[in-house]
Enzyme design. Sequence first.
Site, mmCIF file in Angstrom:
data_model
loop_
_atom_site.group_PDB
_atom_site.id
_atom_site.type_symbol
_atom_site.label_atom_id
_atom_site.label_comp_id
_atom_site.label_asym_id
_atom_site.label_seq_id
_atom_site.Cartn_x
_atom_site.Cartn_y
_atom_site.Cartn_z
ATOM 1 N N ASP A 1 -52.997 -91.104 -11.296
ATOM 2 C CA ASP A 1 -53.153 -91.913 -12.492
ATOM 3 C C ASP A 1 -51.744 -92.317 -12.939
ATOM 4 O O ASP A 1 -50.766 -91.639 -12.609
ATOM 5 C CB ASP A 1 -53.857 -91.115 -13.588
ATOM 6 C CG ASP A 1 -53.939 -91.878 -14.897
ATOM 7 O OD1 ASP A 1 -54.341 -93.046 -14.851
ATOM 8 O OD2 ASP A 1 -53.584 -91.303 -15.934
ATOM 9 N N ASP B 1 -54.081 -86.801 -16.136
ATOM 10 C CA ASP B 1 -53.895 -85.961 -17.320
ATOM 11 C C ASP B 1 -54.803 -86.347 -18.480
ATOM 12 O O ASP B 1 -54.704 -85.756 -19.561
ATOM 13 C CB ASP B 1 -52.430 -86.003 -17.787
ATOM 14 C CG ASP B 1 -52.125 -87.242 -18.618
ATOM 15 O OD1 ASP B 1 -52.722 -88.309 -18.352
ATOM 16 O OD2 ASP B 1 -51.289 -87.144 -19.536
ATOM 17 N N ASP C 1 -59.735 -89.198 -16.532
ATOM 18 C CA ASP C 1 -59.459 -88.784 -15.155
ATOM 19 C C ASP C 1 -60.363 -87.641 -14.697
ATOM 20 O O ASP C 1 -60.389 -87.317 -13.507
ATOM 21 C CB ASP C 1 -57.997 -88.327 -15.017
ATOM 22 C CG ASP C 1 -57.014 -89.424 -15.341
ATOM 23 O OD1 ASP C 1 -57.278 -90.576 -14.955
ATOM 24 O OD2 ASP C 1 -55.992 -89.137 -15.988
#
Length: 753
Positions: A298, A496, A500
């Site tokens: 990400d 995080d 996600d």
Amino acid sequence: MLFWACTLLLLAGVAAFAAGARPVAVWLWVSATLLGLLYSTVTLADAVRHRRPSVDVIAWLALVGALAVDETFAGAVIAVMLASGVLLENRAAARARRELSLLAARAPRVARRVTAQGMVEVAVGEVVAGDTLLVGSGEIVPVDGRLLGPAVLDESALTGEARPVERRTGEDVRSGVVNAGSPVQMRATATAGESTYAGLVRLVEDARADNAPFVRVADRFAVAFVPLTLAIAGVAWLIAGDPVRAVAVLVVATPCPLLLAAPIAIMSGLSRAARVSVVVKGGSALERLAAGRALLFDKTGTLTRGRPTLADIITTGSTDPTELLRLAASLDQSSAHVLASAIVSAAAARDLPLSMPTQVVERHGYGIEGVVDGHRVRLGKAAWIVDGPATPWVRHARRRAAMDGSLTVFASVNDVPAGVLLLEDPLRPEAPRMMRALRAAGIDRMVLLTGDRADVAEMVGRIVGVDAVHAERDPAGKLAVVRAEQKQRPTIMVGDGINDAPALAAADVGVALAARGVTASAEAADVVLTTDRVDALADAIIIARRARRIAVQAVVVGMGLSLVAMVAAAAGLLPPAVGALVQEAIDLAAIALALRALLPTRTPTVVLPSEDVATARRLYAQHQSVRPIVEEVRTVADALIPAGDLGAVRTLQDRLETDLLEHERADEAELLPIVARALGGPETVGAISRTHAEIEHQITRLRYLLDQIGDGSDPEDIVELRGLLYGLYAILRLHNAQEEETAFSLMPAMAPQ
């Protein structure tokens, strides 16, 4: 107790035998053998009750056989071997658990709440968001919060970094860190149950060492080893006609290298990972981490810092940029908004004196307003600050924000639009170096996953060097990409945020960053980084692969030697007593090989001497102090007009020659030798040194051009002057990125905030 009882009985029997008291020695050895037999009988019964295959049957048969053929010394040695294996296995497991439980052992219990009536000590569970708390010197921060003053913190319990870290007013602080300086006040932003430590306790509970896939394979192979052992023992008995040979085969056949070496190596890997601030939730996750070949990231909070920082200030000309920042930060002291924290931190970094605001009103969805030093200040959306159609400076600010992927906070002073503060989520300086380290560790494919705009994602992807970019993806879109990558190779997903969590759960290994608190992503992940440095992931992968490699080596060497010993025992070359000693030596050798996984290994993380860190800290403080000068270069260039006053350019030139060049020369003389020593030679800093020379050359050219222009300027002069300033700005921005990636990112406490 089992180990010491069997060992003392064995040694007492040896002493009695040496003293000529053979009956006493035999009695002592029989006692040790019976203890081992009792233990193995209990473990076998437990395995049968749970329908779990067990190779303890070999040890049980060897002990019974030793008693049957009157090889009591061999029986006692087998008992000691069995007990020592159990002891070593439990010690290794306890060490792994101790490393993982270290974070939870110091959980705070009480907090000191500041109220209008004074300070009140309350249970940490009674703290609510918004409370003002006092943290004394040496005390543990009880909940997550925001500092109301500068602080020196010991964050080693969470990050592993032993050096105290200086935090500014407005910065976030996590529960569990220790106040290493003067007493400081903070405003709670979470309850105890929602804070970092509570989440880490849950993570530790999930991180108990389970059976890794390789360990389970080793168990199945050990079970298959049982009929092979019985077959060899039976053949030896039939050919020689002597049951002693069969007992000798059983004695040397105990597959302790399989039963102990593999789990010890895996659990040692868990322990090493915990030492570099990586919580791996069990041996299975460690092995899958070692097998990963594709890495999906990400962007926000993973490759970028995940929290905004002030990038630039554009004013209408009615207010000085520094004064506008001071007024905005003074007002934002009263706000809990994430952008407010960034503005307050930027003012603190510039050592601006902040005033306490009055008549503060926060309008949800619009912004905040209040009175600062007699001025009515308003911060928020453009529509709330600027009336009517967008003016040229508003369009310019929006265009800048769109190009850079920045956020905007518009400001007015005394109901007159004053400017806009641009905030960006900067790239982590260690990210490109981490990517190179991951490729060196064996990662074949890098993929960037983000919900951000495609142009911003592509820019980040180019800088860090990924193989593919998937932008504008919602959680379902991220999950689809993970599924597609899984069809090609084992995947590791790093994120995080809550969005996600589905992708982290679906990947072969999910890795979450929990440095700023444990969220749903950390709960869904298999691996959690408790330090705010993503390069710890490269360390963890190297540790995982090394642990698995050592496990294989220990098993191959141990079982190979055991097979050789079995053949020798079947041929009559190893009597039971000698075979027991040989097998003990084989077991200890296999376990010693496995314990190598506890030893430090070379990882991408560089550890610098304390004197080098002190020098780097001083230079980093200078690096931060000259950042506003870099942004001023662009601001001054934007404001140039034909026949206009060049006073701002000349003032900038003086600051460039004094403050900025002085810092760059100090970097060349002091910082670059430190980096060269850490990274392996002067060629590693050649690009930075060349940029230093180019910066000085461009500043010299600027001085020459200003001297030639004199007091007057025509349009051609302004075009040339503006081009030179823009070129210098680009070089300075690139140079800052180089230094942060190559130099300052080597030091955890120095990483830009």
